[in-house]
Design an enzyme around this catalytic site. Structure first.
Site, short mmCIF file in Angstrom:
data_model
loop_
_atom_site.label_atom_id
_atom_site.label_comp_id
_atom_site.label_asym_id
_atom_site.label_seq_id
_atom_site.Cartn_x
_atom_site.Cartn_y
_atom_site.Cartn_z
CG ASP A 64 -0.34 -0.25 2.62
OD1 ASP A 64 0.85 -0.28 2.55
OD2 ASP A 64 -1.07 -0.23 3.56
CG HIS A 65 3.53 2.53 3.03
ND1 HIS A 65 2.59 1.39 3.38
CD2 HIS A 65 3.83 3.21 4.05
CE1 HIS A 65 2.31 1.83 4.92
NE2 HIS A 65 2.90 3.00 5.09
CG ASP A 119 2.17 1.53 9.46
OD1 ASP A 119 2.66 1.75 8.24
OD2 ASP A 119 1.51 2.13 9.91
NE ARG A 379 3.04 9.51 12.27
CZ ARG A 379 3.38 8.23 12.41
NH1 ARG A 379 3.82 7.77 11.39
NH2 ARG A 379 3.08 7.35 13.38
CB SER A 533 7.01 5.86 11.01
OG SER A 533 8.57 5.87 10.87
NE ARG A 535 9.44 5.83 8.23
CZ ARG A 535 9.34 7.25 8.08
NH1 ARG A 535 10.15 8.11 7.76
NH2 ARG A 535 7.83 7.17 7.84
C1 MIC Z 1 4.12 6.38 8.25
O1 MIC Z 1 3.01 6.55 8.23
O2 MIC Z 1 5.18 6.94 8.53
C2 MIC Z 1 4.44 4.89 7.68
C3 MIC Z 1 5.12 4.97 6.52
O3 MIC Z 1 3.37 4.20 7.64
C4 MIC Z 1 5.29 4.02 8.94
C5 MIC Z 1 6.01 3.05 8.40
C6 MIC Z 1 7.03 3.09 7.46
O4 MIC Z 1 7.87 4.10 7.59
O5 MIC Z 1 7.17 2.25 6.61
C7 MIC Z 1 4.65 4.00 10.26
O6 MIC Z 1 3.63 4.80 10.46
O7 MIC Z 1 5.20 3.19 10.86
FE1 SF4 Z 2 0.14 4.76 5.17
FE2 SF4 Z 2 1.29 5.40 7.28
FE3 SF4 Z 2 -0.23 7.41 5.90
FE4 SF4 Z 2 -1.33 5.28 7.06
S1 SF4 Z 2 -0.08 6.98 8.10
S2 SF4 Z 2 -1.77 5.99 5.04
S3 SF4 Z 2 0.04 3.67 7.04
S4 SF4 Z 2 1.67 6.14 5.31
#
Ligand code: MIC
Ligand code: SF4
Length: 646
Positions: A64-65, A119, A379, A533, A535
């Protein structure tokens, strides 16, 4: 004994430890989820453990990313993930099927069960009464291998909701109000458990919006009861069989209670660049808007997009605004297409994106230079949208749609009659884009593209750590600062040497080179280091660049765990003022003797440049100390579990 909802689920899953706040506990994990940006590493780590098949009740791999395929990398990774899923017994949600959290809520989440996801917004499933926790990919790999998940038993905060949401006020405004009160670090070490009569008037997707963005408070998770509303949702998803009632016992004891009267709420907005800079929309109204994005795991449900369609129907997006909409799932998109709402959105001038994270993680749709982007996401950290100087404001879909029409930030209450959208009796049920794993996994050939590079492994901890302070940063540094995302960098997630060039790129583009030239060293930070996140790249890349320890005033939960998992010591100043006495380039020497690493242990740090000594604490549990000493969780797990499983 009277128990809270969270305590009930934890006690049913407790593998070790005492359910007392602050104690380390281990819980059994029923389900896992991964997404593509963290999943490639997670499956590589799972593979390295040598376990033939996942041992959870259900594991799902979502894509999805990393959806923009501007080179071979993302497409190769998708293929890798698909073959890995087939090989190891994991369901595979194909690209286009939707955002992991939205799809998991619709199709897989089960009240009373535990879910661990790679995530940070995994707590979305808390909207269904599930104990759903975000973690690093390595923790999820261990859970897939049947290992328990270790965490510090959180304190439990009751968020007592009363009354009804007034017209035009949304679930998003409830969580913005929670953020206004708790801030981005107020939830650290806590579970936010919702209760009170106000909960009864919130649908599951609305509860999910609130649980989702609880992650921004730093909370371990958020959870709602499982009640008649939950049953109605599961029934409409054809999944009523998995429903159980779940509520806190009469007299359950909470560590804290926060009361919110829903009747008293109004549309709210988080100002740039932090989700807790919350003010009423009316106070910021009139700001000129260049872009509006509706979507993300916070606000992309069928209900959200139906409301958007009703608000936009028969009208036209303001000529200076680009409106993009990313549906949360194929189910949502299919339903909008069938009932005509999609036509209303397109007719109004919306740019329809595929079902996925999209602009939320800077995967396309970067706003113009110095632009203002109004987003329904969770965010608004600087640069996350793909444009360094753009300003991102976080709002509900109602405020977003009203502003897209007006061209300025607008209080939606000015639009008159609010949209009237009800939950469907039956959602569109079509799981053909989720591939179940076949029986003969061992026959599947894993397809690896050239972008997948071997995983760097940490060295065992030496008794003395020496080096320079490579970087000194302030409070609330996010993982987006440490390891940025976006369409150019995200495709490198399984190629650590290439990714490493971008470490701290937004804070100090020379960091990676400096760290390499110095042969590693230390990072010094303020409060809540590593918020945001899950990550693990934000730990793995610094480890690869030789960072041995981070000295901070405090850490965010998931990032601290990731640092430990990759063999980096998370050290907290015993006297917070010592932070002020340190400067970039100072030479430090740390006695990291094993017995000082655990709780109550104090570690001496010598500042060789300025000739003074100060104290820090690692506060590790004996298990975490072992993990660090082995050079990270992968090595530790190999030693612990493989023997048992072979
Ligand atoms: C995000 O919203 O920052 C992400 C991308 O979903 C991350 C995960 C990632 O960095 O792959 C998260 O929220 O954990
Ligand atoms: Fe995707 Fe992270 Fe954004 Fe949610 S917050 S839509 S999981 S990138």
């Amino acid at each position: 004994m009277s128990l809270t909802i969270a305590e009930k689920i934890i006690s049913n899953h407790l593998v070790s430890g005492k359910m007392a706040p602050g104690e380390e506990i281990a819980i059994k994990i029923d389900q896992t989820l991964t997404q593509d940006a963290t999943g490639t590493l997670s499956y590589l780590q799972f593979e390295a453990m040598g376990i033939p098949r996942v041992k959870t009740g259900l594991s799902v791999s979502y894509v999805d990313h990393n959806m923009l395929q501007t080179g071979f990398e993302n497409a190769d990774d998708h293929r890798f993930l698909q073959t890995m899923a087939a090989r190891y017994g994991v369901y595979f949600s194909r690209p286009g099927n939707g955002i992991c959290h939205q799809v998991h809520l619709e199709r897989f989440g089960v009240p009373g069960k535990t879910l661990l996801g790679s995530d940070s917004h995994t707590p979305t499933a808390g909207g269904l009464g599930m104990l759903a926790i975000g973690a690093g990919g390595l923790d999820v790999a261990v859970a897939m291998g049947g290992g328990p998940f270790y965490l510090t038993m959180p304190r439990i905060v009751k968020i007592q909701l009363s009354g009804h949401l007034p017209p035009w006020v949304a679930a998003k405004d409830v969580i913005l109000e929670v953020l206004r009160r708790l801030t981005v670090k107020g939830g650290v070490g806590k579970i936010l458990e919702y209760g009170g009569s106000g909960v009864l008037h919130l649908t599951v997707p609305e509860r999910a919006t609130i649980a989702n963005m609880g992650a921004e408070t730093g909370a371990t998770t958020s959870i709602f009861p499982s009640d008649e509303v939950t049953l109605a949702f599961l029934k409409a998803q054809g999944r009523e069989d998995c429903w159980i009632p779940l509520a806190a016992d009469e007299g359950a004891a909470y560590d804290e209670v926060v009361e919110i009267d829903l009747d008293g709420l109004e549309p709210l907005v988080a100002l740039p660049y932090s989700p807790d800079r919350v003010v009423p929309v009316r106070e910021a109204a009139g700001v000129r808007v260049d872009q509006v994005i509706i979507g993300s795991c916070t606000n992309s449900s069928y209900l959200d997009l139906m409301k958007t369609a009703q608000i936009l129907k028969g009208k036209t997006v303001h000529p200076d605004v680009s409106l993009a909409i990313a549906p949360g799932s194929r189910q949502v998109l299919l339903m909008l297409a069938k009932n005509g709402a999609l036509a209303d959105l397109v007719a109004a001038g919306a740019r329809i994106l595929e079902a996925g994270c999209g602009p939320c993680i800077g995967m396309g749709q970067a706003p113009p230079s110095g632009g203002v982007s109004l987003r329904t996401i969770n965010r608004n950290f600087q640069g996350r949208c793909g444009t360094q100087d753009a300003e991102v404001y976080l709002v509900s879909v109602e405020t977003a749609a009203a502003s897209a029409l007006a061209g300025v930030l607008t209080d939606p209450r000015r639009l008159g009659e609010p949209p009237a959208v009800t939950m469907p009796e039956r959602f569109e049920l079509d799981d053909r884009m989720v591939l179940p794993p076949g029986k003969n996994g061992e026959k599947v050939t894993i397809l690896r593209g050239p972008n997948i590079k071997p995983l760097p492994v940490a060295e065992p901890l030496p008794p003395r750590l020496e080096g320079k302070i490579l970087l000194k940063v302030g409070d609330n540094i996010t993982t987006d600062h440490i390891m940025p995302a976006g369409s150019k960098i995200l495709p490198l997630r399984s190629n650590i040497p290439a990714l490493a060039r971008f470490a701290f790129a937004q804070v100090d583009p020379a960091f990676a080179e400096r760290a390499k030239a110095a042969g590693g060293g230390f990072v010094v930070a303020g409060e809540n280091y590593g918020q945001g996140s899950s990550r693990e790249h934000a730990a793995l890349v610094p480890m690869y660049l030789g960072v041995k320890a981070v000295l901070a005033r405090s850490f965010a939960r998931i990032h601290r765990a990731n640092l430990i998992n990759f063999g980096i010591l998370p050290l907290v100043f015993c006297s917070p003022e010592d932070y002020d006495r340190l400067d970039q380039e100072d030479e430090l020497s740390i006695e990291a003797l094993a017995d000082c690493l655990v709780k109550d242990g104090v570690i001496d740090v010598l500042n060789k440049t300025k000739q003074f000594t100060f104290q820090v604490a690692a506060g590790l549990t004996p298990r975490q100390a072992q993990v660090i000493k082995c050079g990270g969780l992968l090595n530790y797990t190999r030693q612990q579990y493989i023997g048992e499983t072979k």
